[in-house]
Write a protein that holds these residues in place. Structure first.
Motif, PDB file in Angstrom:
ATOM      1  N   UNK A 164       0.738  -1.172   0.128  1.00 23.77           N
ATOM      2  CA  UNK A 164       0.160   0.058   0.036  1.00 23.77           C
ATOM      3  C   UNK A 164       0.810   1.342  -0.030  1.00 23.77           C
ATOM      4  N   UNK A 165       2.033   1.174  -0.268  1.00 22.64           N
ATOM      5  CA  UNK A 165       2.941   2.385  -0.597  1.00 22.64           C
ATOM      6  C   UNK A 165       3.413   2.644   0.774  1.00 22.64           C
ATOM      7  N   UNK A 166       4.028   3.821   1.054  1.00 25.41           N
ATOM      8  CA  UNK A 166       4.763   4.244   2.245  1.00 25.41           C
ATOM      9  C   UNK A 166       3.752   4.591   3.161  1.00 25.41           C
ATOM     10  N   UNK A 167       3.934   4.435   4.463  1.00 23.28           N
ATOM     11  CA  UNK A 167       2.738   4.651   5.565  1.00 23.28           C
ATOM     12  C   UNK A 167       2.686   6.252   5.666  1.00 23.28           C
ATOM     13  N   UNK A 168       1.396   6.748   5.661  1.00 24.44           N
ATOM     14  CA  UNK A 168       1.476   8.162   5.640  1.00 24.44           C
ATOM     15  C   UNK A 168       1.741   8.796   6.924  1.00 24.44           C
ATOM     16  N   UNK A 169       1.406   7.907   8.195  1.00 27.52           N
ATOM     17  CA  UNK A 169       1.535   8.512   9.677  1.00 27.52           C
ATOM     18  C   UNK A 169       3.062   8.074  10.003  1.00 27.52           C
ATOM     19  N   UNK A 170       3.313   6.912   9.972  1.00 24.80           N
ATOM     20  CA  UNK A 170       4.787   6.386  10.332  1.00 24.80           C
ATOM     21  C   UNK A 170       5.190   6.263  11.498  1.00 24.80           C
ATOM     22  N   UNK A 171       4.109   6.437  12.457  1.00 21.31           N
ATOM     23  CA  UNK A 171       4.367   6.117  13.805  1.00 21.31           C
ATOM     24  C   UNK A 171       3.303   5.061  14.464  1.00 21.31           C
ATOM     25  N   UNK A 172       3.467   4.112  15.350  1.00 14.96           N
ATOM     26  CA  UNK A 172       2.419   3.140  15.691  1.00 14.96           C
ATOM     27  C   UNK A 172       1.181   3.962  16.272  1.00 14.96           C
ATOM     28  N   UNK A 173       0.078   3.257  16.228  1.00 17.26           N
ATOM     29  CA  UNK A 173      -1.195   4.216  16.865  1.00 17.26           C
ATOM     30  C   UNK A 173      -0.932   4.503  18.513  1.00 17.26           C
ATOM     31  N   UNK A 174      -1.735   5.033  18.848  1.00 18.49           N
ATOM     32  CA  UNK A 174      -1.786   5.762  20.184  1.00 18.49           C
ATOM     33  C   UNK A 174      -2.712   4.827  21.021  1.00 18.49           C
ATOM     34  N   UNK A 175      -2.304   4.291  22.177  1.00 19.29           N
ATOM     35  CA  UNK A 175      -3.080   3.195  22.752  1.00 19.29           C
ATOM     36  C   UNK A 175      -3.675   3.987  24.022  1.00 19.29           C
TER      37      UNK A 175
END
Ligand code: TXA
Ligand code: MG
Length: 318
Positions: A164-175
């Motif tokens: 799906x191409x390069x990730x737009x956010x680039x950091x893991x989700x906030x938990x």
């Protein structure tokens, strides 16, 4: 090398057969399997060399799926889900019996999120089950933000990689979860504290830096490249390490670039969103470069800068 492409049907077929698939999300790439199938979930742990005490996030197609997997949802968490899903937000919620214990490492709460990537959302809508997916990297290493990163390290263990191409956010989700009636943030990530507080008011930070099995993503030494990484003020760090081949990671406009063997500016305009998108690529490239060690500049501790600093610190030598 795993078969890689944009064939959602092929990804769905592999997952229905209990196999592992590399998945794009807006945060980082995931290593996905049928979350309701113990054996498939087990193979995630094996492929990543991940300890069983480290629970997995379950990815669902939309908010209407919540009651299937969560017995109850706090009104404030529901408001967050309504605001930010699909997006880089994971909620810790009391699990239903549909979720196998191996997914939550025996914990009462399951981590749920709706990822914001069109291919993976389409895939989730096609499947009759949700997807357990940790970041698609060997345990403890830097998370992948391209299909190539996934292929480099785990390609031989996957049936397919959905590119799906390069990730737009680039950091893991906030938990985020609720403890003692207080909204708590357990891991800083792609959704800033400021954005969360705009919806539910003041939150508490419960960012463990111990080896607390309730949130192993917060292990002290995580997200780490193999080369030693030092984080702080660049000039100071250069003075601390004379006569070394140095890789430098900076942020914002720079007057001069010191002599070095590798250089990456996360965002020369000082944009934290762009810096987040570049961070893991920068760490991977620095790791692969001909350097003895890597030094990285601390970002202003606000917005996504906070989560970036968190990752840099956890990846660094102490
Ligand atoms: O953005 C993300 O969250 C990515 C993409 C693929 O969705 N996933 C991800 O998963 O970062 P992972 O496994 O690398 O990190 C998830 C962390 C775990 O390390 C664990 O600390 C926490 O989420 N977690 C998962 N389930 C939990 C639970 N039931 N209770 C407490 N913490 C949990
Ligand atoms: Mg991870």
């Amino acid at each position: 090398m795993a078969l890689t492409g944009t064939d959602i049907g092929a990804a769905a077929k592999a997952l229905e057969d209990g196999k592992l698939v590399g998945l794009p999300t807006e945060t980082v790439y995931g290593l996905g399997a049928n979350a309701l199938d113990d054996t498939a979930v087990l193979s995630i742990f094996t492929a990543k060399n991940r300890p069983f005490f480290d629970p997995l996030i379950v990815h669902i197609s939309d908010i209407s799926q919540l009651p299937n997997y969560s017995r109850h949802i706090d009104e404030r968490l529901f408001r967050l889900a309504s605001h930010f899903w699909p997006g880089p937000l994971t909620l810790l919620l009391p699990k239903t019996d549909l979720i196998p214990n191996i997914v939550t490492s025996g914990l009462e709460r399951v981590a749920l999120r709706v990822p914001a990537h069109p291919l993976t959302l389409q895939l989730l809508k096609m499947l009759p089950f949700p997807l357990a997916a940790p970041s698609a990297n060997p345990f403890g290493y830097v998370s992948p933000t391209t299909a190539q990163h996934v292929n480099d390290q785990l390609g031989d263990k996957l049936a397919y990689i959905l590119d799906g191409g390069a990730c737009g956010v680039g950091l893991e989700s906030t938990i985020v979860g609720v403890e003692d009636d207080t909204v708590c943030v357990y891991r800083l990530g792609g959704l800033s504290i400021e954005s969360i507080e705009a919806v539910v008011g003041k939150v508490e930070l419960a960012l463990n830096v111990s080896s607390d099995p309730r949130a192993p993503g917060q292990l002290k030494n995580h997200y780490a490249p193999r080369k030693p990484l030092f984080v702080g003020n660049i000039n100071q760090l250069l003075n601390d390490h004379p006569n070394k081949k140095i890789g430098i990671i900076t942020f914002g406009p720079q007057k001069t670039v010191p002599p070095c063997n590798f250089y990456f500016n996360l965002s020369d305009t000082g944009n934290t969103q762009i810096a987040a998108m570049n961070l893991f690529r920068a760490l991977r490239e620095a790791d692969a470069a001909d350097v003895d060690l890597v030094i990285a500049e601390v970002l202003p501790d606000e917005g996504l800068g906070r989560a970036i600093n968190d990752r840099l610190k956890r990846a660094s030598v102490r």
